[in-house]
Design a protein around this motif. Structure first.
Motif, PDB file in Angstrom:
ATOM      1  N   GLN A 201       1.059   1.180  -1.283  1.00  0.00           N
ATOM      2  CA  GLN A 201       0.303   2.385  -0.946  1.00  0.00           C
ATOM      3  C   GLN A 201       1.061   3.257   0.051  1.00  0.00           C
ATOM      4  O   GLN A 201       1.055   4.489  -0.059  1.00  0.00           O
ATOM      5  CB  GLN A 201      -1.074   1.992  -0.399  1.00  0.00           C
ATOM      6  CG  GLN A 201      -1.970   1.359  -1.460  1.00  0.00           C
ATOM      7  CD  GLN A 201      -3.241   0.752  -0.888  1.00  0.00           C
ATOM      8  OE1 GLN A 201      -3.268   0.329   0.274  1.00  0.00           O
ATOM      9  NE2 GLN A 201      -4.282   0.678  -1.706  1.00  0.00           N
ATOM     10  N   ASN A 202       1.741   2.648   1.007  1.00  0.00           N
ATOM     11  CA  ASN A 202       2.540   3.412   1.983  1.00  0.00           C
ATOM     12  C   ASN A 202       3.726   4.100   1.308  1.00  0.00           C
ATOM     13  O   ASN A 202       4.069   5.243   1.646  1.00  0.00           O
ATOM     14  CB  ASN A 202       3.029   2.497   3.101  1.00  0.00           C
ATOM     15  CG  ASN A 202       1.901   2.039   4.014  1.00  0.00           C
ATOM     16  OD1 ASN A 202       0.877   2.721   4.138  1.00  0.00           O
ATOM     17  ND2 ASN A 202       2.065   0.885   4.650  1.00  0.00           N
ATOM     18  N   TYR A 204       3.775   5.175  -1.733  1.00  0.00           N
ATOM     19  CA  TYR A 204       3.223   6.315  -2.474  1.00  0.00           C
ATOM     20  C   TYR A 204       2.922   7.483  -1.541  1.00  0.00           C
ATOM     21  O   TYR A 204       3.261   8.642  -1.830  1.00  0.00           O
ATOM     22  CB  TYR A 204       1.962   5.875  -3.215  1.00  0.00           C
ATOM     23  CG  TYR A 204       1.180   7.004  -3.849  1.00  0.00           C
ATOM     24  CD1 TYR A 204      -0.157   7.235  -3.524  1.00  0.00           C
ATOM     25  CD2 TYR A 204       1.774   7.842  -4.782  1.00  0.00           C
ATOM     26  CE1 TYR A 204      -0.878   8.263  -4.109  1.00  0.00           C
ATOM     27  CE2 TYR A 204       1.060   8.880  -5.378  1.00  0.00           C
ATOM     28  CZ  TYR A 204      -0.255   9.093  -5.042  1.00  0.00           C
ATOM     29  OH  TYR A 204      -0.967  10.106  -5.627  1.00  0.00           O
ATOM     30  N   ARG A 205       2.290   7.178  -0.403  1.00  0.00           N
ATOM     31  CA  ARG A 205       1.921   8.247   0.533  1.00  0.00           C
ATOM     32  C   ARG A 205       3.147   8.951   1.110  1.00  0.00           C
ATOM     33  O   ARG A 205       3.123  10.159   1.377  1.00  0.00           O
ATOM     34  CB  ARG A 205       1.056   7.676   1.664  1.00  0.00           C
ATOM     35  CG  ARG A 205      -0.394   7.427   1.251  1.00  0.00           C
ATOM     36  CD  ARG A 205      -1.267   7.130   2.456  1.00  0.00           C
ATOM     37  NE  ARG A 205      -1.019   5.803   2.987  1.00  0.00           N
ATOM     38  CZ  ARG A 205      -1.709   4.724   2.652  1.00  0.00           C
ATOM     39  NH1 ARG A 205      -2.703   4.824   1.783  1.00  0.00           N
ATOM     40  NH2 ARG A 205      -1.427   3.548   3.186  1.00  0.00           N
ATOM     41  N   SER A 206       4.220   8.195   1.305  1.00  0.00           N
ATOM     42  CA  SER A 206       5.427   8.791   1.898  1.00  0.00           C
ATOM     43  C   SER A 206       6.354   9.398   0.849  1.00  0.00           C
ATOM     44  O   SER A 206       7.369  10.016   1.195  1.00  0.00           O
ATOM     45  CB  SER A 206       6.192   7.736   2.703  1.00  0.00           C
ATOM     46  OG  SER A 206       6.602   6.663   1.854  1.00  0.00           O
TER      47      SER A 206
END
Length: 621
Positions: A201-202, A204-206
């Motif tokens: 998830q990190n 993807y967010r970055s």
């Protein structure tokens, strides 16, 4: 025997309409869906039978050499080959797949098949958490976009809440905008580490990806690597573990017990063991007894004696699996729910009172749009309804009487408010012990219910005021059926199915039971064919099919094969067959899970009247 009907003949249901405009519509609809499914499956099979083509073979082998070493250690050779093939054709060289689909779209003349195929361009990839499982459907939340989609599950593709499902999907717009077809390479992981999910998830967010699909398309291998922990891979489990798990399940079956939680805990505990101790099954049983996973009143010495093992060693294994279980439970965020449970019984369904109150709130409302209807339903969803008439007060009292121990006092009040209340007659019949009076009360219930029945509704059951009449017919049919008056029971059941072909009450099983008991096997087989679904009903209809065949030819190979299949679908029924004991009457209200002792008891209730040599009245009193 069922006569062959022409499309322009009068329908056999007695509606007075031509067959093609009555029951023929339902039969045609089912055949239409089956034909579509067959066409779509054939299309998938055609693609993979003809690909990779020689021109694609070199690229595929090059791709396989690049990624095989990354995936095989995590997923095994067979599963990895499926994953590699899907990534290649649905992502790396999706142009090959798209060209194939576009060619099929251009040639397709069936509008709905064409619409489905248009959504199959650029197949969707998703890594999703199973949120819940209800009625053979799993709700899956994308770990990145948080969109919730639905997939179909069954015994051969089982998932539970908390599992992570990763792979490619194809939309099925016939069922809904959020429904997805599962492809073969889908992987299911049972205990993925939260750190791995958070890392994904990190990432993807970055990233600079505009959508989750864009991120997946550039990071598919990373996704498979991160989410490989906890993978279900029984092909790697030792035969000793599988045999011991089977021994444990056989014990539960022999003692009419069921605990999926015990089987799962035992499997995951034993899976890495190099050697399974002799006391393993005994220790697991004692652990289950003491943690109330099964209802069995045995002390440790009783269990040790039954399995002929050392009591101290049994106690040692029990403590080990208990520690493993408690640790696993402490790491779970939510309590597990029983999967695939379904409601049966003659009483009003659990949510019927709430639905009735919602209907009463909205029946006179002026609603001009779908959004306004949604707002009104949300507002009144959990609000009690204050009756405006004597008839409404009587119906509300009737609903409450089904769950109240003091039914007699409520009954008098209901009858005073509404002498023709259908449920009042049903409640009175339930308390009556004189069979002649009971039958009369049920017939009165049917007559009163028919007066208030609204036949013009598209789906009779969904119009809540229709349900008392459908209940009354069901109970009258059951009265005849339990008295072995099958000739009288069948037309009553058939009327319920005619009024409500979707059969929300489960009348189809009793109808089949009555037909087999009457020796009308072709009609019973026709009804099974009409209602049997791929992902449900398997145990009920499996045992019915065996009953029909063993009466046609008890010692035939087909009869033996059907018996084996039926035992696999619900092994607990075998004991009832061997004992030929009395069956319980059809329940007023019960929640049943597939392949359970409770389901077996209900199957035997349906099955007992159909078997050769059974007494006419086989029900326990």
């Amino acid at each position: 025997m069922i006569n062959t009907l022409g499309r322009n003949d009068l329908c056999h249901c007695g509606s007075g309409k031509k067959y093609k405009k009555c029951c023929g519509v339902q039969d045609s609809s089912k055949m239409f869906i089956e034909a579509q499914n067959k066409a779509l499956q054939g299309l998938l099979q055609e693609f993979f039978e003809n690909h990779p083509r020689p021109s694609e073979q070199r690229d595929l082998l090059k791709w396989k050499d690049t990624v095989e070493n990354l995936l095989v250690p995590l997923y095994g050779e067979d599963k990895s080959n499926g994953i590699i093939g899907d990534i290649f054709f649905f992502s790396e060289r999706v142009d090959v797949w798209n060209a194939f689909i576009e060619q099929k779209i251009a040639k397709e003349e069936r509008i709905q098949i064409k619409q489905i195929l248009e959504t199959w361009l650029n197949p969707m990839f998703m890594a999703g958490e199973v949120v819940s499982v209800t009625n053979y459907r799993a709700q899956v939340r994308d770990l990145l976009s948080e969109a919730v989609m639905e997939i179909e599950v069954n015994e051969s593709f089982p998932v539970e809440a908390g599992n992570i499902a990763t792979g490619f999907y194809l939309p099925d717009v016939r069922i809904g905008a959020h429904f997805l077809m599962v492809l073969n390479s889908l992987t299911v992981a049972v205990e993925v580490e939260q750190d791995s999910i958070s890392k994904l998830q990190n990432m993807y967010r970055s990233s600079e990806a505009a959508t989750a699909q864009e991120f997946y398309s550039h990071n598919i291998l990373t996704v498979y690597q991160l989410l490989s922990s906890g993978l279900i891979a029984t092909d790697k489990v030792s035969s000793a573990v599988l045999e011991t798990v089977q021994e444990l399940e056989n014990f539960l079956i022999a003692h009419d017990l069921k605990s999926d939680e015990l089987i799962e805990a035992f499997f995951h505990y034993a899976e890495p063991l190099a050697l399974i101790p002799k006391e393993a099954v005994a220790g697991a049983i004692q652990f289950a007894i003491e943690n109330r996973l099964i209802k069995l009143e045995w002390r440790t010495d009783d269990t040790a004696k039954y399995f002929a093992v050392d009591e101290d060693k049994l106690e040692g294994f029990k403590k080990e699996i208990e520690s493993f279980y408690l640790n696993a439970m402490s790491n779970e965020d939510t309590e597990k729910e029983a999967a695939y449970a379904f409601e049966v019984g003659t009483d009003p369904k659990g949510n019927e009172l709430q639905n009735w109150q919602l209907y009463m709130h909205l029946k006179n409302a002026t609603i001009q749009s779908e959004n306004e209807l949604k707002r009104q339903m949300e507002y009144y969803h959990s609000k009690s309804y204050e009756p405006k008439t004597k008839f409404e007060s009587a119906q509300l009292l009737a609903y409450n009487a089904y769950t109240n121990s003091n039914t007699a006092s409520r009954l008098k009040e209901i009858q005073q408010l509404d002498p023709k209340n259908t449920d009042a007659f049903l409640l009175a019949a339930e308390m009556e012990t004189d069979l002649a009076i009971k039958e009369q009360l049920l017939q009165q219930a049917v007559a009163c219910g028919k007066e208030r029945y609204e036949p013009e509704m598209d789906v009779a059951w969904l119009y809540v005021p229709n349900r008392p009449y459908l209940r009354a017919l069901f109970l009258l049919g059951n009265f005849y059926w339990e008295q072995a008056r099958f000739e009288e029971a069948f037309p009553v059941y058939y009327e319920v199915l005619r009024l409500n072909p979707g059969d929300h009450q489960g009348v189809r099983y009793l109808t089949v039971s009555a037909l087999i008991a009457l020796g009308r096997f072709e009609e019973a087989e026709s009804l099974i064919l009409h209602y049997e679904q791929e992902l449900s009903d398997n145990a009920f209809f499996g045992w019915f099919k065996w009953s029909i065949e063993q009466q046609k030819s008890m010692l035939s190979q087909k009869s033996q094969d059907l018996y084996t299949e039926a035992i696999d679908q619900n092994p607990y029924v075998k004991k009832y067959i061997e004992k030929q004991s009395g069956a319980l009457p059809y329940p007023k209200s019960a929640a049943i899970t597939p392949r359970s002792p409770e389901e077996a008891a209900l199957i035997w209730t349906f099955l007992a009247p159909t078997l050769k040599g059974s007494k006419h009245n086989i029900f326990q009193t």
